[in-house]
Design an enzyme around this catalytic site. Structure first.
Site, PDB file in Angstrom:
ATOM      1  N   SER A   1       0.847  -1.189   0.000  1.00  0.00           N
ATOM      2  CA  SER A   1       0.000   0.000   0.000  1.00  0.00           C
ATOM      3  C   SER A   1       0.888   1.247   0.000  1.00  0.00           C
ATOM      4  O   SER A   1       1.667   1.432  -0.919  1.00  0.00           O
ATOM      5  CB  SER A   1      -0.958  -0.033   1.190  1.00  0.00           C
ATOM      6  OG  SER A   1      -1.942   0.946   1.061  1.00  0.00           O
TER       7      SER A   1
ATOM      8  N   ASP B   1      -9.709  -3.884  -5.390  1.00  0.00           N
ATOM      9  CA  ASP B   1      -9.078  -2.978  -4.438  1.00  0.00           C
ATOM     10  C   ASP B   1      -9.712  -1.593  -4.549  1.00  0.00           C
ATOM     11  O   ASP B   1      -9.623  -0.946  -5.596  1.00  0.00           O
ATOM     12  CB  ASP B   1      -7.574  -2.904  -4.720  1.00  0.00           C
ATOM     13  CG  ASP B   1      -6.797  -2.222  -3.609  1.00  0.00           C
ATOM     14  OD1 ASP B   1      -7.388  -1.391  -2.890  1.00  0.00           O
ATOM     15  OD2 ASP B   1      -5.598  -2.509  -3.463  1.00  0.00           O
TER      16      ASP B   1
ATOM     17  N   HIS C   1      -8.011  -4.818  -1.202  1.00  0.00           N
ATOM     18  CA  HIS C   1      -6.763  -4.200  -0.767  1.00  0.00           C
ATOM     19  C   HIS C   1      -5.991  -5.061   0.225  1.00  0.00           C
ATOM     20  O   HIS C   1      -4.763  -5.028   0.256  1.00  0.00           O
ATOM     21  CB  HIS C   1      -7.068  -2.834  -0.134  1.00  0.00           C
ATOM     22  CG  HIS C   1      -5.861  -1.981   0.095  1.00  0.00           C
ATOM     23  ND1 HIS C   1      -5.087  -1.496  -0.943  1.00  0.00           N
ATOM     24  CD2 HIS C   1      -5.278  -1.520   1.236  1.00  0.00           C
ATOM     25  CE1 HIS C   1      -4.103  -0.771  -0.454  1.00  0.00           C
ATOM     26  NE2 HIS C   1      -4.193  -0.772   0.863  1.00  0.00           N
TER      27      HIS C   1
END
Length: 527
Positions: free
Chosen positions: A379, A464, A499
């Site tokens: 991320s 995501d 995600h």
């Protein structure tokens, strides 16, 4: 949400759709408050009230500012609900009595730019953690009938070397959770006398945190402790006599002995002279001869601190001779709030250079060498990986970037993307020239160059909602076009993941196996 009669086991006719697990019961045992997310952006933004048997729910509060998220909680004392609107560096809390759930919530302190605070109570008074005049926060108390700042009284003063993170308030004691020199600490305050003592921990690098405290009128505080060599261990701590009692430790399957591993706390000197902490673990007997494979992890954004947690999956690397290191780089809050501010917006490059300087330190100290050094981040940590790849590709044999945020400028310019406007406090607003040029100077996608890169694996998920799959896809395409080496470049798109990767314990283990096989394979380990 469904409702069950505990005595009969039967489901009631009440049902609440399209909600989350963010809900709390009122003290009448008939009413709950619950949160809802925006159907498109998934921003938590509403709190509703539901009474059993009644068909219509009432909206209690809706947060209108798209940069704010709204969360609901109830104090341990059971006295009040708290509705907290928060963005990166600003907070506003509303509260109402859990005995009177039909009341409208009142504002505790109106939101102010750069004022972060949280509120709970000890039944007879409020307790406030605030950064008002205290960058690393201080603890205040206020009477129930006057929440103005003029009525606040200081309980724990600001400290330059310790960040106040949270509190647990019991009938007779308060437990304050701190970060000091990047390590978790806990201090116990007697609410009557003000006497303070600290809970002691033994290892150089560890994690300790409050865990499942549900009773207000108790003299027992439950906390969890772990290190990179010690499995998660749950303790009951007697607040009166300071005795610890181990009540549970996670079982590690196989021939695991904590004494086979060594965990240490190191400090690397960054290029500007800043001392950067490192938590490191390896099997005992390690020779610092530069031949050890080493996996270096970091995050470094949003003020999120990375503690030295245990991970049983990591043992498969350690038992194959890997060293594992967590770099506590700027952008987190490990060393206080300054540590965060020195790694955000126009200071963001400190995050990347800290990671690189930690790598150089570990190489110089003989823990590894560039042909055996690997890096991992996800991320915002994937942004870190992308920046490091452009800035110092020669230091690493392999880099894994998971769901990486790599097209910084384009994404931050698009206000139609749900998270964009709320992220300007973290990265800066590229509609302003100074921020645009600074972000452009490090954005991984925009700085891919015709140069040699190490072996790279990139993972993403089709669903995501935080870093959309096309960011890593277009980054990989540009790397394929420009890179001048023959090393591996792998893009793995999971067609059913979001995600956080796959759901389900065994599916997540599959992800770990894939990731570790990348590092182990590059190292030439075949068993």
């Amino acid at each position: 949400l469904y409702f069950m009669d505990i005595d009969s086991g039967e489901l009631l006719s009440d049902k609440i759709e399209d909600t989350t697990s963010n809900f709390e019961w009122a003290n009448d045992n008939q009413t709950i408050l619950y949160g809802k997310q925006h159907p498109e952006t998934l921003r938590s933004y509403q709190v509703y009230r539901h009474k059993l048997g009644e068909p219509d729910d009432l909206l209690i509060y809706e947060e209108p500012d798209e940069e704010n998220y709204l969360y609901l909680n109830k104090s341990l004392s059971g006295s009040f609900f708290y509705l907290t609107s928060e963005q990166t560096v600003s907070t506003e809390v509303r509260y109402l009595s859990a005995d009177s759930p039909n009341d409208s919530p009142a504002i505790f302190i109106a939101r102010e730019e750069n004022h972060e605070y949280s509120v709970t109570d000890g039944k007879d008074r409020f307790y406030i953690i605030t950064n008002d005049g205290a960058e690393n926060f201080r603890l205040m108390e206020a009477p129930l009938d006057d929440t103005s700042k003029a009525a606040w009284k200081e309980i724990v003063a600001h400290r330059d070397d310790a960040l106040i993170e949270d509190i647990d308030v019991f009938k007779n004691y308060i437990v304050v959770s701190l970060l000091e020199q990047g390590l978790d600490q806990m201090e116990v305050i007697d609410r009557s006398s003000g006497e303070t003592r600290r809970i002691a921990f033994d290892e150089e690098a560890y994690a300790a945190y409050s865990d499942n405290n549900y009773e207000f009128d108790t003299n027992v505080f439950r906390y969890s402790y772990e290190s990179m060599a010690t499995p998660e261990s749950t303790y009951d701590y007697n607040l009166v006599n300071a005795e610890h009692r181990l009540i549970k430790q996670d079982l590690v399957v196989g021939d695991f002995r904590p004494d086979d591993y060594e965990t240490r706390r190191l400090f690397a000197t960054a290029r500007d002279g800043t001392e950067v902490p490192i938590s490191i673990v390896y099997r005992k007997g390690l020779e610092k001869n530069g031949k050890n494979p080493l996996l270096q992890y970091a995050y470094g954004s949003y003020g999120s601190s990375q503690s030295a947690y245990f991970n049983s999956e990591r043992l498969s690397l350690l038992d194959r001779g890997f060293v594992y290191a967590v770099a506590h780089i700027r952008g987190g809050s490990e060393m206080g709030r300054d540590w965060y501010f020195d790694g955000r917006q126009l200071n963001k490059k400190n995050t990347f250079t800290d990671f690189i300087d930690v790598s150089k330190f570990l190489i110089d100290e003989g823990y590894t060498a560039p042909e055996h050094l690997y890096a991992l981040g996800g991320s915002a940590g994937g942004l870190l990986m992308g920046a490091v790849l452009n800035m110092a590709p020669e230091l690493y044999n392999g880099v894994l970037a998971a769901v990486p945020f790599v097209d910084v400028v384009t994404t931050m310019l698009d206000e139609d993307i749900p998270l964009t406007s709320g992220e300007w406090d973290e990265w800066g607003d590229p509609r302003e020239k100074e921020y645009y040029e600074y972000m452009l100077s490090y954005s991984p996608y925009d700085n891919v160059a015709a140069q040699d890169y190490p072996n790279i694996m990139v993972t993403t998920g089709l669903h995501d909602s935080q870093v959309q799959y096309w960011e890593p896809a277009k980054w990989v395409a540009k790397l394929r076009e420009l890179k001048t080496d023959d090393n591996m470049l792998i893009l793995k798109t999971d067609m059913s993941a979001g995600h956080s990767g796959k759901t389900g314990r065994f599916h997540r283990i599959e992800d770990t196996a894939l990731n570790y096989s990348f590092f182990v394979g590059l190292e030439g380990i075949r068993e």
